[in-house]
Design a protein around this motif. Structure first.
Motif, PDB file in Angstrom:
ATOM      1  N   VAL A   1      -7.799   1.509  -2.722  1.00  0.00           N
ATOM      2  CA  VAL A   1      -8.409   1.109  -1.445  1.00  0.00           C
ATOM      3  C   VAL A   1      -9.478   2.117  -1.017  1.00  0.00           C
ATOM      4  CG1 VAL A   1      -6.403  -0.178  -0.606  1.00  0.00           C
ATOM      5  CG2 VAL A   1      -6.573   2.256  -0.107  1.00  0.00           C
ATOM      6  N   HIS A   2     -10.321   1.672  -0.148  1.00  0.00           N
ATOM      7  CA  HIS A   2     -11.397   2.461   0.487  1.00  0.00           C
ATOM      8  C   HIS A   2     -11.947   3.593  -0.393  1.00  0.00           C
ATOM      9  CE1 HIS A   2      -7.956   4.955   1.464  1.00  0.00           C
ATOM     10  NE2 HIS A   2      -7.615   4.306   2.569  1.00  0.00           N
TER      11      HIS A   2
ATOM     12  N   PHE B   1       0.701   5.635  -0.236  1.00  0.00           N
ATOM     13  CA  PHE B   1      -0.217   6.726   0.100  1.00  0.00           C
ATOM     14  C   PHE B   1       0.040   7.949  -0.767  1.00  0.00           C
ATOM     15  CE2 PHE B   1      -2.383   5.584   4.107  1.00  0.00           C
ATOM     16  CZ  PHE B   1      -1.709   4.407   4.421  1.00  0.00           C
TER      17      PHE B   1
ATOM     18  N   LYS C   1       0.846  -1.200   0.000  1.00  0.00           N
ATOM     19  CA  LYS C   1       0.000   0.000   0.000  1.00  0.00           C
ATOM     20  C   LYS C   1       0.878   1.246   0.000  1.00  0.00           C
ATOM     21  CE  LYS C   1      -3.641   2.582   2.334  1.00  0.00           C
ATOM     22  NZ  LYS C   1      -4.505   2.776   3.489  1.00  0.00           N
TER      23      LYS C   1
ATOM     24  N   HIS D   1      -3.858   4.530  -1.529  1.00  0.00           N
ATOM     25  CA  HIS D   1      -4.743   5.452  -0.815  1.00  0.00           C
ATOM     26  C   HIS D   1      -4.741   6.721  -1.651  1.00  0.00           C
ATOM     27  CE1 HIS D   1      -6.202   7.490   3.084  1.00  0.00           C
ATOM     28  NE2 HIS D   1      -6.228   8.412   2.136  1.00  0.00           N
TER      29      HIS D   1
ATOM     30  N   SER E   1     -10.458   8.580   6.646  1.00  0.00           N
ATOM     31  CA  SER E   1     -10.021   9.137   5.361  1.00  0.00           C
ATOM     32  C   SER E   1      -9.924   8.037   4.325  1.00  0.00           C
ATOM     33  CB  SER E   1      -8.653   9.806   5.516  1.00  0.00           C
ATOM     34  OG  SER E   1      -8.759  10.897   6.390  1.00  0.00           O
TER      35      SER E   1
HETATM   36 ZN    ZN Z   1      -5.778   4.527   3.507  1.00  0.00          ZN
END
Ligand code: ZN
Ligand code: URP
Ligand code: ZN
Length: 473
Positions: A248-249, A162, A160, A193, A298
């Protein structure tokens, strides 16, 4: 040890059939009609001599859930996520999730291996359920790029990165592109992210200077246009590198549009959303007093009209996975750190226990998705995408016996008073839902049955995952 689950409706990502499921040891041995008569030692009259028989009349028999986005004990926002691998995985099991993929974190100046080893040490003695790990990568250099290959060999093929949280996690585009170029060679998967951290930070400072300190300003300073921009950029970088990418998300219409447009032009772009973006909204962040802090995460919760777009994305497969981003912080002890400054509220919500039932209730019971699509979103697609299939994520002979016997008619009320997550509030306090994972089994062992927990700390195993490959998703 054999278990026969009889009279239920077996649901996979492709089929719904009335069938029995026979479990022998840790694996599923057979699925079919009238298996009772086949069990060794059963009588000609149909009497069964499996060690255990579970009557699933009126129930759905489905794969254990796979939540590929959790943060147990994450150090974040000056504190730690309140669930550790013991409490968080027990809560997951109560809710029908039998596998998580958590995020190990590389500390600044340290190797990826140090991050991975630290998380293995935390999880090993505590986890009640099987777990894999991704790695959060905080800096990119030649050494780290080489180490990504080693991590993949150790069963950690997803990373992951960011585009938000400057000074904490954020990487620049060059670093992201270098990491993506590496996964073109090593078969890893970059997870992003996607929020424009630079622009957001300017807005945050401006709002604080204007005295706007309440929790709702967390949402107002992270507009959905900046999630859309970053998602578009992430996909463009992946297209240039010639690699798959996983967002993601995903929370907003703009980000979903960027994913859909990428997919329509043939980019292997994938994305998950989370229950909080399907059921909660900016109105929750704007609750009176400091209560909105309970909903600070977030990307932030969006105006409610984004939800219909996300549901559509789940139907059209522009969104392939529903995970939780479980990252709980106590309201009284931890969220309070941002009492006078919304930017100091630890970011994250609890959710690992509620995902299975929430998606059933709001998805299947409400008529948005079919039971087979439910299974695909909650178990099969995450298993395929993250190198666990077909051992996990489906019900089939030879697969791990990770099974949920689900009562679709049970009505209950979600509440911090009854949940098992170690956090002092529920985002869904008072919400009535239909559906209960009555029996939850991992590798043939019962974790939850008759309202009691039978799991064991440390019984969960580390899952070495295979790399992302053509045809994986
Ligand atoms: Zn995240
Ligand atoms: O607010 C969130 N999402 N907290 C967890 C960390 C992350 O960005 O996933
Ligand atoms: Zn997260």
């Amino acid at each position: 040890m054999t278990t026969l689950i009889t009279n239920g409706t077996v649901v996979t990502a492709t089929d719904m059939t009335r069938a029995d499921v026979l479990v022998d040891g840790e694996r599923i041995q057979a699925i079919g009609e009238g298996l009772a008569g086949w069990v060794k030692g059963s009588g000609a009259d149909g009497s069964v001599s499996a060690d255990t028989v579970i009557d699933a009349t009126g129930r759905y028999v489905m794969p254990g859930g796979i939540d590929v986005h959790t943060h147990m004990e994450l150090p974040f926002g000056g504190t730690f996520a309140s669930d550790d691998f013991a409490t968080g995985t027990a809560a997951a099991a109560w809710g029908g999730t039998t596998t998580i993929v958590d995020f190990a974190v590389q500390s600044h100046g340290e190797s990826l291996a140090q991050g991975l080893d630290a998380w293995l040490e935390k999880a090993g003695p505590k986890s009640h359920i099987d777990y894999g790990l991704h790695l959060i990568v905080r800096e990119i250099n030649d050494r780290i790029l080489r180490e990504m290959d080693t991590m993949i060999d150790r069963g950690v093929p997803s990373f992951k990165l960011f585009m938000a949280y400057p000074g904490v996690f954020m990487l620049d585009d060059a670093s992201i592109f270098r990491a993506m170029s590496r996964t073109a060679d090593n078969g890893g998967l970059i997870m992003l992210h996607a929020e424009n951290g630079g622009a957001i930070d300017v807005l945050v400072q401006r709002y604080l200077a204007e005295g706007k300190t309440a929790p709702v300003n967390h949402g107002l300073t992270r507009p959905s246009s900046m999630e859309g921009e970053a998602t578009h950029r992430a996909i463009a970088l992946a297209e240039l590198a010639g690699v798959p990418v996983y967002i993601v998300h995903l929370s907003s219409r703009e980000a979903l549009t960027a994913v859909r447009e990428g997919r329509d032009r043939g980019v292997p772009a994938y994305a998950e959303t989370c229950p909080q973006y399907l059921y909660l909204s900016l109105d929750d962040l704007a609750r009176p007093g400091f209560e909105g802090a309970k909903f600070v995460c977030s990307p932030p919760l969006r105006p409610a009209d984004h939800q219909a777009d996300l549901w559509r994305g789940l139907v059209t497969d522009d969104l392939q996975v529903v995970s939780t981003d479980h990252c709980p912080f106590d309201y009284k002890e931890q969220k309070i750190l941002g009492k006078d400054d919304f930017s100091a509220i630890p970011n994250g919500l609890p959710g690992v226990e509620d995902r299975y039932t929430l998606l059933w209730d709001g998805g299947v019971a409400a008529g948005h998705i079919s039971p087979t699509r439910f299974v695909e979103l909650i178990a099969t697609a995450p298993a395929r995408m993250f190198g666990l299939y077909p051992r996990k994520g489906t019900l089939a002979p030879g697969a791990d016996a990770d099974i949920v016997v689900f009562n679709p008619d049970a009505e209950r009320t979600l509440s911090a008073g009854t949940h098992h997550m170690r956090v002092d509030y529920s985002c869904y306090e008072g919400r009535k839902v239909r559906g209960l994972p009555e029996v939850v089994m991992q590798r043939g062992n019962v974790l939850v049955k008759d309202g009691k927990f039978h799991g064991q700390q440390g019984a969960g195993r580390f899952l070495e995952r295979s790399r992302f490959g053509p045809g994986t998703a």
